[in-house]
Design a protein around this motif. Structure first.
Motif, PDB file in Angstrom:
ATOM      1  N   HIS A 136       0.847  -1.193   0.000  1.00 52.70           N
ATOM      2  CA  HIS A 136       0.000   0.000   0.000  1.00 52.70           C
ATOM      3  C   HIS A 136       0.880   1.240   0.000  1.00 52.70           C
ATOM      4  O   HIS A 136       1.665   1.472   0.926  1.00 52.70           O
ATOM      5  CB  HIS A 136      -0.911   0.015   1.227  1.00 52.70           C
ATOM      6  CG  HIS A 136      -1.902   1.143   1.240  1.00 52.70           C
ATOM      7  ND1 HIS A 136      -2.852   1.324   0.260  1.00 52.70           N
ATOM      8  CD2 HIS A 136      -2.092   2.158   2.130  1.00 52.70           C
ATOM      9  CE1 HIS A 136      -3.592   2.381   0.531  1.00 52.70           C
ATOM     10  NE2 HIS A 136      -3.146   2.907   1.665  1.00 52.70           N
ATOM     11  N   LYS A 137       0.786   2.002  -1.083  1.00 57.82           N
ATOM     12  CA  LYS A 137       1.433   3.311  -1.208  1.00 57.82           C
ATOM     13  C   LYS A 137       2.915   3.268  -0.877  1.00 57.82           C
ATOM     14  O   LYS A 137       3.425   4.035  -0.061  1.00 57.82           O
ATOM     15  CB  LYS A 137       0.691   4.341  -0.354  1.00 57.82           C
ATOM     16  CG  LYS A 137      -0.746   4.579  -0.823  1.00 57.82           C
ATOM     17  CD  LYS A 137      -1.419   5.720  -0.105  1.00 57.82           C
ATOM     18  CE  LYS A 137      -2.810   5.974  -0.705  1.00 57.82           C
ATOM     19  NZ  LYS A 137      -3.522   7.074  -0.024  1.00 57.82           N
ATOM     20  N   VAL A 170      -7.598  -3.791   0.188  1.00 55.75           N
ATOM     21  CA  VAL A 170      -7.588  -2.379  -0.208  1.00 55.75           C
ATOM     22  C   VAL A 170      -8.551  -2.222  -1.373  1.00 55.75           C
ATOM     23  O   VAL A 170      -8.336  -2.784  -2.455  1.00 55.75           O
ATOM     24  CB  VAL A 170      -6.180  -1.918  -0.612  1.00 55.75           C
ATOM     25  CG1 VAL A 170      -6.202  -0.428  -0.972  1.00 55.75           C
ATOM     26  CG2 VAL A 170      -5.180  -2.186   0.508  1.00 55.75           C
ATOM     27  N   ASP A 171      -9.619  -1.463  -1.169  1.00 56.50           N
ATOM     28  CA  ASP A 171     -10.658  -1.317  -2.189  1.00 56.50           C
ATOM     29  C   ASP A 171     -10.206  -0.348  -3.282  1.00 56.50           C
ATOM     30  O   ASP A 171      -9.158   0.315  -3.176  1.00 56.50           O
ATOM     31  CB  ASP A 171     -11.952  -0.849  -1.537  1.00 56.50           C
ATOM     32  CG  ASP A 171     -13.191  -1.330  -2.287  1.00 56.50           C
ATOM     33  OD1 ASP A 171     -13.059  -1.769  -3.452  1.00 56.50           O
ATOM     34  OD2 ASP A 171     -14.298  -1.282  -1.713  1.00 56.50           O
ATOM     35  N   ASP A 172     -11.019  -0.241  -4.329  1.00 53.23           N
ATOM     36  CA  ASP A 172     -10.670   0.608  -5.466  1.00 53.23           C
ATOM     37  C   ASP A 172     -10.505   2.070  -5.075  1.00 53.23           C
ATOM     38  O   ASP A 172      -9.736   2.811  -5.707  1.00 53.23           O
ATOM     39  CB  ASP A 172     -11.741   0.489  -6.561  1.00 53.23           C
ATOM     40  CG  ASP A 172     -11.843  -0.927  -7.113  1.00 53.23           C
ATOM     41  OD1 ASP A 172     -10.842  -1.669  -7.030  1.00 53.23           O
ATOM     42  OD2 ASP A 172     -12.929  -1.296  -7.601  1.00 53.23           O
ATOM     43  N   ASP A 173     -11.234   2.509  -4.056  1.00 57.60           N
ATOM     44  CA  ASP A 173     -11.109   3.891  -3.594  1.00 57.60           C
ATOM     45  C   ASP A 173     -10.005   4.078  -2.569  1.00 57.60           C
ATOM     46  O   ASP A 173      -9.904   5.139  -1.947  1.00 57.60           O
ATOM     47  CB  ASP A 173     -12.445   4.373  -3.014  1.00 57.60           C
ATOM     48  CG  ASP A 173     -12.886   3.557  -1.800  1.00 57.60           C
ATOM     49  OD1 ASP A 173     -12.161   2.623  -1.407  1.00 57.60           O
ATOM     50  OD2 ASP A 173     -13.964   3.864  -1.251  1.00 57.60           O
ATOM     51  N   GLN A 174      -9.179   3.037  -2.381  1.00 61.13           N
ATOM     52  CA  GLN A 174      -8.040   3.025  -1.463  1.00 61.13           C
ATOM     53  C   GLN A 174      -8.434   2.924   0.000  1.00 61.13           C
ATOM     54  O   GLN A 174      -7.578   3.016   0.882  1.00 61.13           O
ATOM     55  CB  GLN A 174      -7.124   4.226  -1.677  1.00 61.13           C
ATOM     56  CG  GLN A 174      -6.481   4.258  -3.049  1.00 61.13           C
ATOM     57  CD  GLN A 174      -5.641   3.000  -3.332  1.00 61.13           C
ATOM     58  OE1 GLN A 174      -4.651   2.748  -2.660  1.00 61.13           O
ATOM     59  NE2 GLN A 174      -6.054   2.207  -4.324  1.00 61.13           N
ATOM     60  N   GLN A 175      -9.724   2.742   0.291  1.00 60.37           N
ATOM     61  CA  GLN A 175     -10.110   2.448   1.666  1.00 60.37           C
ATOM     62  C   GLN A 175      -9.607   1.050   2.027  1.00 60.37           C
ATOM     63  O   GLN A 175      -9.771   0.099   1.270  1.00 60.37           O
ATOM     64  CB  GLN A 175     -11.619   2.528   1.842  1.00 60.37           C
ATOM     65  CG  GLN A 175     -12.111   2.122   3.219  1.00 60.37           C
ATOM     66  CD  GLN A 175     -11.585   3.009   4.325  1.00 60.37           C
ATOM     67  OE1 GLN A 175     -11.829   4.216   4.327  1.00 60.37           O
ATOM     68  NE2 GLN A 175     -10.854   2.430   5.270  1.00 60.37           N
ATOM     69  N   VAL A 176      -9.011   0.923   3.210  1.00 60.48           N
ATOM     70  CA  VAL A 176      -8.411  -0.331   3.653  1.00 60.48           C
ATOM     71  C   VAL A 176      -9.319  -0.983   4.693  1.00 60.48           C
ATOM     72  O   VAL A 176      -9.812  -0.312   5.612  1.00 60.48           O
ATOM     73  CB  VAL A 176      -7.010  -0.098   4.250  1.00 60.48           C
ATOM     74  CG1 VAL A 176      -6.359  -1.436   4.604  1.00 60.48           C
ATOM     75  CG2 VAL A 176      -6.138   0.681   3.276  1.00 60.48           C
ATOM     76  N   ASP A 228      -5.395   5.368   6.513  1.00 59.09           N
ATOM     77  CA  ASP A 228      -4.486   5.236   5.387  1.00 59.09           C
ATOM     78  C   ASP A 228      -3.081   4.847   5.834  1.00 59.09           C
ATOM     79  O   ASP A 228      -2.309   4.289   5.061  1.00 59.09           O
ATOM     80  CB  ASP A 228      -4.447   6.544   4.598  1.00 59.09           C
ATOM     81  CG  ASP A 228      -3.900   6.352   3.200  1.00 59.09           C
ATOM     82  OD1 ASP A 228      -4.386   5.459   2.487  1.00 59.09           O
ATOM     83  OD2 ASP A 228      -2.961   7.080   2.829  1.00 59.09           O
TER      84      ASP A 228
END
Length: 321
Positions: A104-105, A170-176, A192
């Motif tokens: 993630h990121k 991790v969803d498409d909207d970046q919500q974990v 995040d």
């Protein structure tokens, strides 16, 4: 005689070159591994595993650490050895239960389950921690300095080992989202940073649920796959939903009992255009429920998105060329 030997050697080399060589199941054969958690990063599939070291005579788990493997062809596996253990976490004690690493990121977060020492933060019981690294194979450090989830945070069940088996999506909207649990399934949104909760914990119990959730999305459908009590010992069953938070619709059994182990554990991933189902059994010589081994077989979907029953094989999957 020399000519006959030469011709035999030529035919053997041709046969080897033209044979569709497949991996063997179990795929890791020199140590006992369990609880597979695959991760695709760039062109490589990394596999994060538990490690069984109980003797043949022992009747309980002995799991000192977590290991990492990788492949680029689904047949040949590079062994990175032990890359993390509960000793990294000053608050931890006990064994290294199921865990999952996610990207993630720009960083790799390894969500682990073990037991908590009795201290000011917890009176003991299973807990979930987070390790972090800039690379998929580490080195990893404790990302928080304390447990992310402790036994005191979940009160729906009385036993002390219910906060195990984390899986992170991790969803498409970046919500974990974090999911976990033995006996009941829990989920919570993460911030995040991946190291703090972003809301309350929700508890639910999918049909026949025992433990070992694995959550992912395919097209517009969300999947919750888990170790179940369809019949004893464990099978793998699953639900689907229109969102990461449900509502979850039960879809049935996708994997029957495994060989020589009363537990099994799912890990599902797409890699180079194919879908794969990882699990463990006790099929290696001297193996068993406390000396397990990871396998992988093909995963196939029906046109409506439901999963076809897993065919467990000893030959494994075809190589990626």
């Amino acid at each position: 005689m020399k000519n006959r030997f030469f011709l035999l050697l030529v035919f053997l080399l041709i046969a080897l070159a033209t044979t569709d060589l497949r991996a063997q199941n179990p795929i890791i054969r020199d140590v006992f591994t369990a609880d597979p958690a695959p991760l695709v990063y760039r062109d490589t599939l990394f596999l994060y595993t538990s490690h069984d070291t109980a003797s043949v005579q022992e009747t309980n788990y002995k799991m000192p650490d977590w290991r990492i493997y990788s492949t680029t062809d689904m047949v040949h596996w590079k062994d990175y050895g032990t890359r993390l253990s509960p000793r990294l976490f000053a608050w931890a004690t006990g064994d290294a239960y199921a865990a999952q690493c996610v990207y993630h990121k720009g960083k790799f977060y390894w969500f682990i389950s073990t037991f908590h020492q009795k201290d000011d933060n917890s009176q003991g019981g299973a807990a979930i921690g987070v390790a972090v690294s800039d690379r998929p194979t580490g080195p990893f450090t404790d990302a928080i300095g304390k447990a992310l989830i402790t036994n005191e945070m979940t009160k729906d069940l009385p036993h002390a080992w219910d906060d195990i088996d984390p899986t992170v999506f991790v969803d498409d909207d970046q919500q974990v989202y974090l999911y976990w649990g033995n006996g009941s399934c829990r989920w919570v949104r993460l911030k995040d940073s991946m190291t703090a909760l972003a809301g309350p914990i929700t508890t639910f119990t999918p049909q026949n649920y025992i433990e070992g959730p694995w959550v992912y999305k395919r097209r517009k459908l969300y999947y919750l796959v888990y170790a179940s009590a369809g019949t004893k010992p464990e099978m793998i069953e699953y639900c689907t939903a229109p969102s990461a938070t449900g509502p979850w619709t039960y879809r049935g059994i996708i994997q029957q009992n495994v060989l020589n182990s009363f537990t099994t554990h799912p890990g599902i991933i797409d890699y180079k255009g194919q879908s794969y189902f990882f699990y463990h059994n006790g099929a290696l010589p001297t193996g068993g429920s406390y000396r397990r081994s990871i396998c992988v077989d093909d995963l196939r979907y029906n046109p409506d998105g439901t999963i076809q029953p897993i065919v467990q094989t000893t030959t494994g999957v075809a190589p990626i060329k």
